[in-house]
Design an enzyme around this catalytic site. Structure first.
Site, PDB file in Angstrom:
ATOM      1  N   LYS A  11       0.703  -1.151   0.009  1.00 34.43           N
ATOM      2  CA  LYS A  11      -0.034  -0.029   0.096  1.00 34.43           C
ATOM      3  C   LYS A  11       0.898   1.291  -0.035  1.00 34.43           C
ATOM      4  O   LYS A  11       0.630   2.209  -0.847  1.00 34.43           O
ATOM      5  CB  LYS A  11      -1.014   0.055   1.217  1.00 34.43           C
ATOM      6  CG  LYS A  11      -1.711   1.389   1.237  1.00 34.43           C
ATOM      7  CD  LYS A  11      -2.488   1.479   2.652  1.00 34.43           C
ATOM      8  CE  LYS A  11      -1.783   1.995   3.819  1.00 34.43           C
ATOM      9  NZ  LYS A  11      -1.918   3.479   3.703  1.00 34.43           N
ATOM     10  N   ASN A  12       1.763   1.207   0.949  1.00 34.13           N
ATOM     11  CA  ASN A  12       2.657   2.538   1.044  1.00 34.13           C
ATOM     12  C   ASN A  12       3.782   2.796  -0.132  1.00 34.13           C
ATOM     13  O   ASN A  12       4.213   3.800  -0.151  1.00 34.13           O
ATOM     14  CB  ASN A  12       3.467   2.433   2.334  1.00 34.13           C
ATOM     15  CG  ASN A  12       2.459   2.546   3.537  1.00 34.13           C
ATOM     16  OD1 ASN A  12       1.365   3.137   3.457  1.00 34.13           O
ATOM     17  ND2 ASN A  12       3.045   2.023   4.578  1.00 34.13           N
ATOM     18  N   ARG A  80      -4.557  10.452   3.916  1.00 31.61           N
ATOM     19  CA  ARG A  80      -3.506  11.035   4.196  1.00 31.61           C
ATOM     20  C   ARG A  80      -2.278  11.060   2.895  1.00 31.61           C
ATOM     21  O   ARG A  80      -1.820  11.852   2.304  1.00 31.61           O
ATOM     22  CB  ARG A  80      -2.710  10.995   5.286  1.00 31.61           C
ATOM     23  CG  ARG A  80      -1.367  11.724   5.527  1.00 31.61           C
ATOM     24  CD  ARG A  80      -0.730  11.335   6.790  1.00 31.61           C
ATOM     25  NE  ARG A  80       0.758  11.871   6.792  1.00 31.61           N
ATOM     26  CZ  ARG A  80       0.969  12.965   6.762  1.00 31.61           C
ATOM     27  NH1 ARG A  80       0.011  14.191   6.842  1.00 31.61           N
ATOM     28  NH2 ARG A  80       2.547  13.591   7.074  1.00 31.61           N
ATOM     29  N   CYS A 104      -5.628   8.455   9.105  1.00 32.86           N
ATOM     30  CA  CYS A 104      -5.906   7.713  10.504  1.00 32.86           C
ATOM     31  C   CYS A 104      -5.586   8.679  11.419  1.00 32.86           C
ATOM     32  O   CYS A 104      -4.642   9.683  11.322  1.00 32.86           O
ATOM     33  CB  CYS A 104      -5.098   6.315  10.647  1.00 32.86           C
ATOM     34  SG  CYS A 104      -5.716   5.084   9.698  1.00 32.86           S
ATOM     35  N   ARG A 109       0.907  14.321  12.046  1.00 28.63           N
ATOM     36  CA  ARG A 109       1.825  14.037  10.982  1.00 28.63           C
ATOM     37  C   ARG A 109       1.816  15.292  10.072  1.00 28.63           C
ATOM     38  O   ARG A 109       1.349  15.262   8.921  1.00 28.63           O
ATOM     39  CB  ARG A 109       1.360  12.968  10.269  1.00 28.63           C
ATOM     40  CG  ARG A 109       1.423  11.831  11.205  1.00 28.63           C
ATOM     41  CD  ARG A 109       0.896  10.416  10.356  1.00 28.63           C
ATOM     42  NE  ARG A 109      -0.564  10.421  10.360  1.00 28.63           N
ATOM     43  CZ  ARG A 109      -0.885   9.406   9.642  1.00 28.63           C
ATOM     44  NH1 ARG A 109      -0.427   8.335   8.932  1.00 28.63           N
ATOM     45  NH2 ARG A 109      -2.562   9.539   9.456  1.00 28.63           N
ATOM     46  N   PRO A 110       2.578  16.251  10.552  1.00 31.01           N
ATOM     47  CA  PRO A 110       2.749  17.619   9.525  1.00 31.01           C
ATOM     48  C   PRO A 110       3.375  17.404   8.414  1.00 31.01           C
ATOM     49  O   PRO A 110       4.257  16.523   8.424  1.00 31.01           O
ATOM     50  CB  PRO A 110       3.441  18.542  10.602  1.00 31.01           C
ATOM     51  CG  PRO A 110       3.980  17.609  11.577  1.00 31.01           C
ATOM     52  CD  PRO A 110       3.299  16.510  11.835  1.00 31.01           C
ATOM     53  N   ILE A 111       3.100  18.219   7.471  1.00 27.09           N
ATOM     54  CA  ILE A 111       3.587  18.221   6.180  1.00 27.09           C
ATOM     55  C   ILE A 111       4.747  19.362   5.841  1.00 27.09           C
ATOM     56  O   ILE A 111       5.114  19.579   4.880  1.00 27.09           O
ATOM     57  CB  ILE A 111       2.479  18.360   5.081  1.00 27.09           C
ATOM     58  CG1 ILE A 111       1.758  19.707   5.130  1.00 27.09           C
ATOM     59  CG2 ILE A 111       1.580  16.872   5.174  1.00 27.09           C
ATOM     60  CD1 ILE A 111       1.102  19.669   3.833  1.00 27.09           C
ATOM     61  N   LEU A 113       7.572  19.427   6.295  1.00 26.32           N
ATOM     62  CA  LEU A 113       9.132  18.821   5.845  1.00 26.32           C
ATOM     63  C   LEU A 113       8.861  18.772   4.096  1.00 26.32           C
ATOM     64  O   LEU A 113       9.583  19.101   3.264  1.00 26.32           O
ATOM     65  CB  LEU A 113       9.563  17.567   6.667  1.00 26.32           C
ATOM     66  CG  LEU A 113      10.243  17.473   7.547  1.00 26.32           C
ATOM     67  CD1 LEU A 113      10.623  16.336   8.296  1.00 26.32           C
ATOM     68  CD2 LEU A 113      11.381  18.704   7.600  1.00 26.32           C
ATOM     69  N   ASP A 295       4.140   0.748  11.945  1.00 23.09           N
ATOM     70  CA  ASP A 295       3.298  -0.028  11.483  1.00 23.09           C
ATOM     71  C   ASP A 295       2.940  -1.471  11.912  1.00 23.09           C
ATOM     72  O   ASP A 295       1.792  -1.885  11.693  1.00 23.09           O
ATOM     73  CB  ASP A 295       3.385   0.252  10.005  1.00 23.09           C
ATOM     74  CG  ASP A 295       2.677   1.284   9.338  1.00 23.09           C
ATOM     75  OD1 ASP A 295       2.357   2.463  10.225  1.00 23.09           O
ATOM     76  OD2 ASP A 295       2.793   1.660   8.246  1.00 23.09           O
ATOM     77  N   ILE A 317       7.622   6.990  16.969  1.00 21.07           N
ATOM     78  CA  ILE A 317       7.376   7.785  15.531  1.00 21.07           C
ATOM     79  C   ILE A 317       6.017   8.612  15.653  1.00 21.07           C
ATOM     80  O   ILE A 317       6.106   9.862  15.411  1.00 21.07           O
ATOM     81  CB  ILE A 317       7.038   6.451  14.402  1.00 21.07           C
ATOM     82  CG1 ILE A 317       8.496   5.711  14.271  1.00 21.07           C
ATOM     83  CG2 ILE A 317       6.988   7.392  12.993  1.00 21.07           C
ATOM     84  CD1 ILE A 317       9.742   6.495  14.034  1.00 21.07           C
ATOM     85  N   ARG A 387      -8.413  -0.433   3.909  1.00 18.40           N
ATOM     86  CA  ARG A 387      -7.733   0.686   3.598  1.00 18.40           C
ATOM     87  C   ARG A 387      -6.236   0.089   3.331  1.00 18.40           C
ATOM     88  O   ARG A 387      -5.408   0.401   2.397  1.00 18.40           O
ATOM     89  CB  ARG A 387      -7.373   1.762   4.612  1.00 18.40           C
ATOM     90  CG  ARG A 387      -8.478   2.649   4.641  1.00 18.40           C
ATOM     91  CD  ARG A 387      -8.098   4.066   5.683  1.00 18.40           C
ATOM     92  NE  ARG A 387      -7.054   4.665   4.999  1.00 18.40           N
ATOM     93  CZ  ARG A 387      -5.962   4.822   5.537  1.00 18.40           C
ATOM     94  NH1 ARG A 387      -5.813   4.398   6.862  1.00 18.40           N
ATOM     95  NH2 ARG A 387      -4.983   5.461   5.190  1.00 18.40           N
TER      96      ARG A 387
END
Length: 409
Positions: A11-12, A80, A104, A109-111, A113, A295, A317, A387
Site C-alpha cells: 500500500k505505502n 493522508r 488515520c 503528521r505535519p507536512i 518537511l 506500522d 514515531i 484501507r
C-alpha cells in the site's frame, strides 16, 4: 492457522507510484496493485486531475495526457497518502493546489518537511483556506536536509523526489527516507527516465531531466501485511508460509519474532513462520527503517499480551499510536501506558468482546487478539482494515481462522 497466504502489493509503495504517473503524458502500467480502498480513492483522485485510469485485476493503466493542478478537498480529505500528488503536479505543471490531507488519527503528521523541501527547489508555498498552493516559474535543484523530530519523512522524501526529477540541475536530499517503498518509487521514476542515484541510502542525488516517458513497473510486496500474518501465526501457534514476502525488507520484525520464540525461514519465494514452544517477552522500540516499523507495533502488542512475562513497547514515531490499548484491555489484556512506552503484563487469557477499531494497524491488532481469545470478538469500523489489507477476512479463512464479515443493520 496453517497453510499459505499470498502477500499483496505494498500500500505505502503503490500510492506514490500512482501519483508519479502524473509526471508524464505517456501511458504507464503498474502491476501487483492491491485491491484496497486507498487505491480506489487514489484512482478517483487521478481521474479528478484529468488522467485516464483503468484498473483491471491487479494491473493499473494511467495516461495523464491532460492535467489540471487542483486536488479537491472532498477526495484528499479521505486519505493522508494523497498529499503525494503535490510533487508531481508541481514538477509537471509548475503549480499545484492541493487540500490538506486526512487519514488515520494516530498523532500529528505535519507536512512542514514536504513544504520545506519544495521551497528549496525555488517553489513559493502558501497555505490558505485549507489548501497548500505551490508554484514556481522554474524549479531549480538544491541541497537540502529532510530530517525531522521523528527522523526522516517517507512521503516528504517522495514528494520532493518527484518534483526534483523535472527540476533544473542537481538536487541533493540528505536524511532521505530509506524505506523499501521509497526505493520502489525511485526505481519506477528511473524507469520513466529520471536520474536518481543513492537509492536506498539516506543521501539521494537527483539530476533533473526535461521530461519523463511512460514505463511499466511491478509493486513490491507489502512488508507490513507480511508482518501482520507472521504475528497472527505466532499468536495462534500455527505454521504459515507467506508467499512473495521479502525477508530483506523485514529484518527487524523477523529478529523480534525470533527473540520471542518464533522460527522463520526463507522458503523459495516466501517465508515460513512457526512457533517454537512457549512465547517469550521482548522489548521493542519503533524507529525509522531499518528499525522496527511503527506500522507493526500494535500487532506485536497483541502478541505480547498473550506472552507470559513483562514486555515494553516504546513508540518513537507517532505520539498517539496507543489508541488500541483500551480496546485490547476490553479483551482482558493488562497494559499500562507510561510516557511513550506501553508496559504489557502478558500471559492472561483473553476473552472475546465487542471492540472498536481506531485506525488501520489497530484494527489488525484487534483481529489478531480476537483470533487468540476465547469466545467471539466483534471488531467494529473495519473500513480501516480495507484501507491497507486486501481481503483480510478471506485470506484468514483460507488459513483456518473462523472469521466473517457482517454488515451492520
Amino acid at each position: 492457522m496453517h497453510g499459505e497466504v499470498t502477500i499483496s502489493g505494498a500500500k505505502n509503495a503503490v500510492l506514490p507510484i500512482m501519483a508519479a504517473t502524473l509526471l508524464t503524458a505517456e501511458p504507464c502500467i503498474i502491476r501487483n496493485v492491491p485491491n484496497l480502498s486507498d487505491v480506489k480513492f487514489m484512482v478517483q483522485i487521478l481521474k479528478s486531475l484529468g488522467a485516464e485510469v483503468s484498473l483491471e485485476g491487479d494491473t493499473l493503466r494511467v495516461r495523464a495526457a491532460k492535467l489540471k493542478g487542483v486536488g479537491d478537498y472532498n477526495l484528499i480529505r479521505k486519505m493522508r497518502g494523497s498529499i503525494c500528488i503535490m510533487g508531481p503536479l508541481l514538477g509537471r505543471l509548475r503549480e499545484a493546489r492541493v487540500s490538506l490531507p486526512g487519514g488515520c488519527v494516530i498523532g500529528a503528521r505535519p507536512i512542514n518537511l514536504h513544504l520545506k523541501g519544495l521551497a528549496w527547489l525555488d517553489a513559493k508555498v502558501t497555505i490558505e483556506g485549507g489548501y497548500v498552493h505551490a508554484r514556481a516559474k522554474r524549479l531549480v535543484g538544491s541541497a537540502m536536509f529532510l530530517g525531522g523530530r521523528s527522523g526522516s519523512t517517507v512521503l516528504g522524501t517522495a514528494n520532493v523526489m518527484m518534483a526534483a526529477v523535472l527540476a533544473e540541475g542537481v538536487t541533493l536530499i540528505e536524511s532521505a527516507a530509506c524505506e523499501p517503498e521509497v526505493t520502489d518509487l525511485a526505481n519506477f521514476l528511473n524507469a520513466m527516465g529520471a536520474r536518481i542515484t543513492g537509492i536506498g541510502s539516506p543521501t539521494l542525488t537527483i539530476t533533473g531531466v526535461k521530461q519523463l516517458h511512460g514505463a511499466e513497473h511491478e509493486v513490491i510486496p507489502d512488508r507490513i501485511e507480511a508482518a501482520t500474518y507472521a504475528i497472527a501465526t505466532a499468536a495462534t501457534n500455527g505454521e504459515v508460509t507467506l508467499r512473495g514476502a521479502r525477508a530483506d525488507h523485514m529484518h527487524a520484525v523477523l529478529d523480534k519474532l525470533k527473540d520471542c520464540g518464533v522460527v522463520t525461514h526463507r522458503n523459495g519465494n516466501g517465508i515460513t513462520v512457526k512457533r517454537n514452544g512457549k512465547l517469550k517477552p521482548v522489548d521493542i522500540t519503533t524507529l525509522p527503517y531499518s528499525g522496527f516499523p511503527t506500522d507493526a507495533q500494535a500487532q506485536m502488542m497483541a502478541l505480547m499480551a498473550l506472552t507470559p512475562g513483562i514486555s515494553i513497547i516504546t513508540e518513537r514515531i507517532f505520539e498517539s499510536r496507543f489508541m488500541h490499548v483500551s480496546e485490547l484491555a476490553r479483551l482482558g489484556a493488562d497494559i499500562e501506558i507510561e510516557g511513550p512506552s506501553a508496559i504489557i503484563k502478558g500471559g492472561r487469557p483473553l476473552s472475546g468482546a465487542p471492540v472498536m477499531a481506531s485506525d488501520l494497524r489497530a484494527s489488525a491488532a484487534l483481529v489478531i487478539a480476537g483470533l487468540a481469545a476465547k469466545g467471539n470478538t466483534q471488531v467494529n469500523r473495519v473500513y480501516h482494515l480495507d484501507r491497507g489489507y486486501e481481503k483480510i477476512d478471506v485470506k484468514l479463512r483460507q488459513l483456518g481462522a473462523r472469521i466473517e464479515r457482517v454488515e451492520e443493520s
